[in-house]
Design an enzyme around this catalytic site. Structure first.
Site, PDB file in Angstrom:
ATOM      1  N   ASP A   9       7.210  -1.217  -4.754  1.00  0.00           N
ATOM      2  CA  ASP A   9       6.488  -1.828  -3.638  1.00  0.00           C
ATOM      3  C   ASP A   9       7.043  -1.260  -2.340  1.00  0.00           C
ATOM      4  OD1 ASP A   9       4.814  -3.394  -2.185  1.00  0.00           O
ATOM      5  OD2 ASP A   9       5.737  -5.308  -2.692  1.00  0.00           O
ATOM      6  N   ASP A 108       0.104   0.520  -1.517  1.00  0.00           N
ATOM      7  CA  ASP A 108       1.552   0.451  -1.332  1.00  0.00           C
ATOM      8  C   ASP A 108       2.310  -0.030  -2.558  1.00  0.00           C
ATOM      9  OD1 ASP A 108       0.568  -2.106  -1.283  1.00  0.00           O
ATOM     10  OD2 ASP A 108       1.786  -2.777   0.408  1.00  0.00           O
ATOM     11  N   GLU A 109       1.682  -0.030  -3.716  1.00  0.00           N
ATOM     12  CA  GLU A 109       2.409  -0.489  -4.895  1.00  0.00           C
ATOM     13  C   GLU A 109       1.859   0.157  -6.165  1.00  0.00           C
ATOM     14  OE1 GLU A 109       1.930  -4.604  -6.079  1.00  0.00           O
ATOM     15  OE2 GLU A 109       0.075  -4.750  -4.919  1.00  0.00           O
TER      16      GLU A 109
END
Length: 358
Positions: A9, A108-109
């Site tokens: 993350d 973003d992950e």
């Protein structure tokens, strides 16, 4: 060696990308949202850690964020293209790691699947690979399934690594609120509390039949399993297939007449349908989101008579939902979502057991 799931993350991803482009903003409260104008109606997309210290968070109206923000805070517009480029660089760096499967779940992950006797070393290698490729930092959660890996990441933030498995699940999570579980929002938390379930351990110890009675046969079983940290453990790198496309607008001036609302819904419905048509997939359901002034949100849905590739049929269904809105109330936001048929190869992958992609 054992199979492990790692959840990567990115730390304050959007704000971090902006600070990279503007190094002079390092250490200052940075709030990204809308067109970067806190006097307009928009919400915070992300806030830097410095801004979060003042109680500013994602989803907060920019006007409220402006009231909370200190004098040196900086408001910036959302730049989707910049974040997409940075995200692609992050995922490319992770895919270059040896013998690692990468399943992207957002800008973003992502999840990493790896067979190793030292998952911490893989986590640190992932952090270093991302930092070298992008100058961005990330946190990594290590788990024996996706649920535990995802939750573990929160304990590793920022820039850290944390392991959460069946062995330490109740030591770490047992006394925490059910709200700390991935996928349990405030409404579900209140419904659980009404049943006398406030902690993770109480959820695990509850009778499954009670949860099925409250949430239904699918969700009830899922929430009961969450209490013990249960979840899927297979990391799948095949491309994710979207289930729907949506378009949404917050209006700077409230919509006050049926004609204004009809025109707005028609425009959003056309855009959402065209997004689906670009994929060559029929639409089977329409959803309408409305936010009345000052800030009450409702969502309506309707299944279409059959899968359709007719834009006007979909628009008409959206307008039919709009006709049921309260004509006496002003509207500040509208959104239309088109739910599509799933390709045969993706219809039953098991990668979305309840909500989100896990």
């Amino acid at each position: 060696m054992a199979d492990w799931v790692l959840h990567v993350d990115m730390d304050q991803f959007i704000a971090a990308v902006e600070v990279l482009r503007r190094p002079e903003l390092a250490g200052r409260p940075v709030i990204v949202g809308g067109r970067g104008d806190p006097t307009e109606r928009a919400v915070v997309s992300t806030a830097s850690y410095e801004a979060r210290a003042f109680g500013i968070g994602s989803g907060m109206p920019l006007k409220i964020a402006a009231r909370k923000a200190p004098e040196d805070a900086v408001f910036l517009p959302v730049d989707h293209q910049a974040y997409e480029i940075a995200s692609a660089d992050v995922m490319a760096a992770l895919r270059a790691l040896p013998e690692v499967v990468v399943e992207v779940v957002g800008w973003d992950e992502c999840f990493l699947g790896v067979n190793t006797d030292d998952p911490e070393s893989v986590a640190r290698a992932a952090q270093e690979a991302v930092r070298e490729a992008t100058e961005l930092h990330c946190s990594v959660g290590i788990g024996d399934n996706k649920v535990r890996a995802k939750i573990a990441t929160e304990f590793g933030k920022p820039r850290g690594v944390f392991r959460l498995t069946e062995a330490n699940w109740f030591d770490v999570m047992g006394d925490r609120s059910t709200r700390d579980l991935w996928g349990v929002g405030s409404k579900v938390q209140k419904r659980l509390a009404a049943r006398g379930i406030s902690t993770v351990r109480e959820l695990a110890d509850a009778e499954e039949a009670i949860l099925v009675e409250e949430f239904g046969p699918r969700m009830g079983v899922w929430y009961h399993g969450l209490g013990s940290g249960q979840g899927p453990a297979v990391v799948d790198d095949t491309p994710w297939v979207a289930r729907s496309h949506s378009r949404e607008t917050t209006y700077q001036q409230n919509l006050t007449t049926p004609d204004q609302i009809e025109r707005a819904v028609r425009e959003l419905a056309v855009q959402a349908f065209d997004d689906c048509a670009a994929e060559g997939r029929p639409v089977v359901r329409v959803h309408l989101k409305v936010r009345y002034a000052p800030f009450e949100t409702k969502t309506l849905g309707r299944k279409l008579p059959g899968a359709t590739e007719d834009r006007e049929e979909f628009v008409a269904a959206a307008l039919a939902l709009a006709a049921t809105l309260d004509a006496e109330r002003e509207v500040r936001l509208l959104g239309v979502r088109a739910e599509m048929t799933m390709p045969d190869a993706a219809a039953d992958t098991g990668r979305t057991p309840v909500r989100g992609r896990i």
